[in-house]
Design an enzyme around this catalytic site. Structure first.
Site, PDB file in Angstrom:
ATOM      1  N   HIS A 212     -44.745  14.590  73.775  1.00 41.86           N
ATOM      2  CA  HIS A 212     -46.015  15.240  73.422  1.00 41.86           C
ATOM      3  C   HIS A 212     -46.032  16.642  74.035  1.00 41.86           C
ATOM      4  CE1 HIS A 212     -50.265  16.204  73.302  1.00 41.86           C
ATOM      5  NE2 HIS A 212     -50.370  15.302  72.345  1.00 41.86           N
TER       6      HIS A 212
ATOM      7  N   GLY B 189     -56.550  19.839  70.287  1.00 44.12           N
ATOM      8  CA  GLY B 189     -57.756  19.894  71.123  1.00 44.12           C
ATOM      9  C   GLY B 189     -58.523  21.200  71.000  1.00 44.12           C
TER      10      GLY B 189
ATOM     11  N   GLU C  15     -48.183  18.225  75.575  1.00 39.40           N
ATOM     12  CA  GLU C  15     -48.747  18.312  76.934  1.00 39.40           C
ATOM     13  C   GLU C  15     -47.717  17.873  77.976  1.00 39.40           C
ATOM     14  OE1 GLU C  15     -52.279  16.079  76.014  1.00 39.40           O
ATOM     15  OE2 GLU C  15     -52.975  17.745  74.777  1.00 39.40           O
TER      16      GLU C  15
ATOM     17  N   GLU D 166     -47.132  18.265  65.488  1.00 44.10           N
ATOM     18  CA  GLU D 166     -48.352  18.642  66.187  1.00 44.10           C
ATOM     19  C   GLU D 166     -48.251  20.102  66.628  1.00 44.10           C
ATOM     20  OE1 GLU D 166     -50.615  14.991  67.707  1.00 44.10           O
ATOM     21  OE2 GLU D 166     -49.376  15.731  69.326  1.00 44.10           O
TER      22      GLU D 166
ATOM     23  N   SER E 153     -56.367  18.216  66.017  1.00 39.75           N
ATOM     24  CA  SER E 153     -57.759  18.294  65.574  1.00 39.75           C
ATOM     25  C   SER E 153     -58.019  17.528  64.275  1.00 39.75           C
ATOM     26  CB  SER E 153     -58.198  19.756  65.443  1.00 39.75           C
ATOM     27  OG  SER E 153     -58.126  20.408  66.709  1.00 39.75           O
TER      28      SER E 153
ATOM     29  N   LYS F 230     -55.017   9.962  75.728  1.00 36.47           N
ATOM     30  CA  LYS F 230     -54.678  10.892  76.816  1.00 36.47           C
ATOM     31  C   LYS F 230     -55.226  10.350  78.154  1.00 36.47           C
ATOM     32  CE  LYS F 230     -54.333  14.534  73.461  1.00 36.47           C
ATOM     33  NZ  LYS F 230     -54.383  15.937  73.134  1.00 36.47           N
TER      34      LYS F 230
ATOM     35  N   ASN G 165     -54.300   8.678  70.438  1.00 37.75           N
ATOM     36  CA  ASN G 165     -53.765   9.050  71.750  1.00 37.75           C
ATOM     37  C   ASN G 165     -54.963   9.351  72.658  1.00 37.75           C
ATOM     38  OD1 ASN G 165     -52.560  10.249  73.950  1.00 37.75           O
ATOM     39  ND2 ASN G 165     -51.813  12.054  72.839  1.00 37.75           N
TER      40      ASN G 165
HETATM   41  P1  PGA Z   1     -56.434  16.339  69.181  1.00 39.65           P
HETATM   42  O1  PGA Z   1     -55.064  15.868  69.893  1.00 39.65           O
HETATM   43  O2  PGA Z   1     -56.664  15.408  68.020  1.00 39.65           O
HETATM   44  O3  PGA Z   1     -57.477  16.219  70.242  1.00 39.65           O
HETATM   45  O4  PGA Z   1     -56.221  17.739  68.730  1.00 39.65           O
HETATM   46  C1  PGA Z   1     -53.971  15.409  69.155  1.00 39.65           C
HETATM   47  C2  PGA Z   1     -52.843  15.041  70.079  1.00 39.65           C
HETATM   48  O5  PGA Z   1     -52.651  15.715  71.107  1.00 39.65           O
HETATM   49  O6  PGA Z   1     -52.096  14.076  69.828  1.00 39.65           O
END
Ligand code: PGA
Length: 275
Positions: free
Chosen positions: A99, A177, A101, A171, A227, A14, A12
């Site tokens: 997601h 992140g 976010e 998640e 992560s 983003k 992803n």
């Molecule tokens: P990350 O994000 O690997 O940077 O923690 C995962 C995601 O949001 O799908």
């Protein structure tokens, strides 16, 4: 453990990368895996503006391309939105739905996730439905309740027979992140609980027929995301309920992402029917 579940490694991106960088990254991934065997399903989810470049770079390869979001309507006066019809016409096969976010910053709710999921299934897009608790919810002991509610609400009015292509991703919001990884054993437990929630959701205790027990969840891939890195992916994918990874930060360079795909390949190799 089901022997039919695929191993999936999805990146992803983003809101990152512009044209030339997107092309370069997609080509780096394609070239990095071209002579490899036992590959997992690899899905790249760039921003909308890069879908064309990434589709070009992955053409004729096994690498799939997904969107990070979509509207649930086919067309109309919805300024700024992109529809499932547009994604399919562009050649996109997958879409991330719900997601955290999107839930946190763009007002996505369990019911809009459900609408998007229905739209994805209607248009034969493979939905990757994201669920997960916030840090506060975890600290209050609400992880299982939150995740179970998100899973059940996303499935409202969806027939068990329509679940064939669906993918879930666990998640935990606090692990996205942040560099804080959910312990592999705990991630595996929650992924298993997503699967049993699906089974319970489709099991019937009443009705004209006798009570029936569903095993729909047993064949649905559940990914872990938060992560994920080369250094923790092997431990996660060695566990029975984690079928792959949804990777954010570490999908932004081929140097970081290719070893994660390699981690997926190890899982496929150990259980060849999961390719
Ligand atoms: P990350 O994000 O690997 O940077 O923690 C995962 C995601 O949001 O799908």
């Amino acid at each position: 453990m089901s022997t039919q579940r695929k191993t999936i490694i999805a990146g992803n991106w983003k809101m990152n990368k512009v044209t030339s960088q997107g092309k370069e990254l997609a080509s780096g991934v394609v070239n990095g895996i071209k002579d490899k065997v036992d590959l997992p399903e690899v899905v790249l989810c760039p921003p909308f503006t890069l879908l064309h470049e990434v589709l070009e770079a992955t053409k004729g390869t096994a690498v799939k391309v997904g969107a990070q979001n979509m509207d649930y309507r086919d067309d109309g006066a919805f300024t700024g939105e992109v529809s499932p019809v547009m994604l399919v016409a562009a050649g996109v096969t997958h879409v991330i739905i719900g997601h955290s976010e999107r839930r946190q910053f763009f007002g996505e709710t369990n019911s809009t996730v459900n609408l998007r999921l229905k739209a994805a299934l209607k248009h034969d897009l493979v939905p990757i439905v994201c669920v997960g608790e916030t840090l506060d919810e975890r600290e209050e002991g609400l992880t299982d309740a939150v995740v179970r509610r998100q899973v059940s609400a996303s499935l409202a009015d969806i027939d068990e027979s329509d679940l064939e292509t669906i993918v879930f991703a666990y998640e935990p919001v606090w692990a996205i992140g942040t560099g804080k990884v959910c312990e592999a054993v705990e991630a595996d437990r929650v992924c298993g609980s997503i699967r049993s929630t699906i089974n319970e959701y489709y099991s019937r205790a009443d009705g004209p027929q006798k009570a029936s027990k569903s095993s729909a969840g047993d064949s649905i891939p559940v990914l872990y995301g938060g992560s994920v890195k080369a250094s923790n992916v092997d431990e996660q994918l060695a566990l029975p309920n984690i079928d792959g990874s949804l990777v954010g930060g570490a999908s932004l360079t081929d140097k970081d992402f290719l070893p994660i795909i390699e981690g997926g390949a190890k899982r496929v190799k150990l259980t060849p029917s999961k390719a």
